[in-house]
Design a protein around this motif. Sequence first.
Motif, PDB file in Angstrom:
ATOM      1  N   LEU A  88      21.419  -1.633   1.218  1.00 19.00           N
ATOM      2  CA  LEU A  88      20.998  -0.625   0.247  1.00 19.00           C
ATOM      3  C   LEU A  88      19.999  -1.209  -0.748  1.00 19.00           C
ATOM      4  N   ALA A  89      20.248  -2.426  -1.205  1.00 17.08           N
ATOM      5  CA  ALA A  89      19.318  -3.083  -2.135  1.00 17.08           C
ATOM      6  C   ALA A  89      17.965  -3.313  -1.475  1.00 17.08           C
ATOM      7  N   LEU A  90      17.971  -3.733  -0.225  1.00 12.97           N
ATOM      8  CA  LEU A  90      16.725  -3.956   0.498  1.00 12.97           C
ATOM      9  C   LEU A  90      15.943  -2.650   0.631  1.00 12.97           C
ATOM     10  N   ILE A  91      16.636  -1.573   0.966  1.00 15.42           N
ATOM     11  CA  ILE A  91      15.968  -0.271   1.090  1.00 15.42           C
ATOM     12  C   ILE A  91      15.393   0.166  -0.259  1.00 15.42           C
ATOM     13  N   GLN A  92      16.143  -0.056  -1.337  1.00 13.30           N
ATOM     14  CA  GLN A  92      15.644   0.308  -2.660  1.00 13.30           C
ATOM     15  C   GLN A  92      14.316  -0.396  -2.935  1.00 13.30           C
ATOM     16  N   ALA A  96      12.177   2.557  -1.843  1.00 14.49           N
ATOM     17  CA  ALA A  96      12.782   3.404  -2.875  1.00 14.49           C
ATOM     18  C   ALA A  96      13.433   4.637  -2.245  1.00 14.49           C
ATOM     19  N   PHE A  97      13.988   4.451  -1.051  1.00 12.65           N
ATOM     20  CA  PHE A  97      14.686   5.502  -0.309  1.00 12.65           C
ATOM     21  C   PHE A  97      13.777   6.667   0.069  1.00 12.65           C
ATOM     22  N   LYS A  98      12.512   6.401   0.242  1.00 12.11           N
ATOM     23  CA  LYS A  98      11.568   7.425   0.704  1.00 12.11           C
ATOM     24  C   LYS A  98      11.503   7.338   2.227  1.00 12.11           C
ATOM     25  N   PRO A  99      11.975   8.372   2.916  1.00 11.89           N
ATOM     26  CA  PRO A  99      12.102   8.293   4.376  1.00 11.89           C
ATOM     27  C   PRO A  99      10.777   8.162   5.122  1.00 11.89           C
ATOM     28  N   TYR A 100       9.700   8.648   4.539  1.00  5.02           N
ATOM     29  CA  TYR A 100       8.407   8.628   5.231  1.00  5.02           C
ATOM     30  C   TYR A 100       7.440   7.628   4.608  1.00  5.02           C
ATOM     31  N   ALA A 101       7.978   6.631   3.931  1.00  7.34           N
ATOM     32  CA  ALA A 101       7.139   5.609   3.312  1.00  7.34           C
ATOM     33  C   ALA A 101       6.388   4.832   4.387  1.00  7.34           C
ATOM     34  N   GLY A 109       9.112   3.837   7.131  1.00  6.91           N
ATOM     35  CA  GLY A 109      10.455   4.338   6.870  1.00  6.91           C
ATOM     36  C   GLY A 109      11.226   3.597   5.795  1.00  6.91           C
ATOM     37  N   TYR A 110      12.506   3.910   5.747  1.00  3.36           N
ATOM     38  CA  TYR A 110      13.393   3.367   4.723  1.00  3.36           C
ATOM     39  C   TYR A 110      13.336   1.840   4.635  1.00  3.36           C
ATOM     40  N   MET A 111      13.443   1.186   5.785  1.00  3.37           N
ATOM     41  CA  MET A 111      13.511  -0.279   5.793  1.00  3.37           C
ATOM     42  C   MET A 111      12.173  -0.923   6.112  1.00  3.37           C
ATOM     43  N   GLN A 112      11.111  -0.104   6.122  1.00  2.27           N
ATOM     44  CA  GLN A 112       9.748  -0.596   6.313  1.00  2.27           C
ATOM     45  C   GLN A 112       9.621  -1.475   7.560  1.00  2.27           C
ATOM     46  N   ILE A 113       9.857  -0.853   8.693  1.00  2.62           N
ATOM     47  CA  ILE A 113       9.802  -1.538   9.979  1.00  2.62           C
ATOM     48  C   ILE A 113       8.372  -1.534  10.502  1.00  2.62           C
ATOM     49  N   MET A 114       7.905  -2.683  10.921  1.00  4.30           N
ATOM     50  CA  MET A 114       6.575  -2.786  11.510  1.00  4.30           C
ATOM     51  C   MET A 114       6.624  -2.223  12.931  1.00  4.30           C
ATOM     52  N   PRO A 115       5.659  -1.381  13.300  1.00  4.47           N
ATOM     53  CA  PRO A 115       5.668  -0.744  14.618  1.00  4.47           C
ATOM     54  C   PRO A 115       5.680  -1.707  15.804  1.00  4.47           C
ATOM     55  N   PHE A 116       5.196  -2.927  15.645  1.00  3.10           N
ATOM     56  CA  PHE A 116       5.180  -3.862  16.776  1.00  3.10           C
ATOM     57  C   PHE A 116       6.582  -4.158  17.297  1.00  3.10           C
TER      58      PHE A 116
END
Length: 192
Positions: A88-92, A96-101, A109-116
């Motif tokens: 939860l802290a990492l996602i914050q 900031a819990f924005k699903p389409y970031a 996304g939430y956890m900022q995953i790189m597409p690769f």
Amino acid sequence: MQRLVLACLFSLLSHFAHSEVDAELRQHLKQAINTSTSFNDRFDAEVWMVDMSSRLKRYIKDKSFRIEFLKHLHHSASKHNLPPEMVLALIQIESAFKPYAISSVGAQGYMQIMPFWRNEIGRPHDNLMYYKTNINYGCAILAHYLKKEKGNWTRALARYNGSLGKTWYPEKVMNAWQKRWFVKNLSKARHQ
């Protein structure tokens, strides 16, 4: 003495659950707890879900989605032996819990995953904006880095962020964890 403290805590939780948590949210919590496979103890599940739901309310307004989000996050984190509160802290910090970031380098996304990562694991069509997929990827990646760094959270978090050798990012996540998401393990306290 510990039983008295636990009885008071349970009484406060019951009061909170009846006065602050509306009937719809209470029903969602009950369903989530009853169908969760990641909690070992019903009491811990109830306390954690109510506590985290109230903390997450400022970021995720929709009650039923908030409970489903927490249920899935807890399951995925537990599956990878990660503290759900750290996730939860990492996602914050990440979104900031924005699903389409989407970050400037394309993390999603939430956890900022790189597409690769989709190609790395042979799933090029996965939707990284879907919260379950995003959280599953993020927890797996974080667990991998934590294992690689032999349990060193500072180095694992820096790897996750792509800033290995620097401490600014791990410090931000650890600070968010300690100030907003930290919770004492109730199961251990109950059985001591």
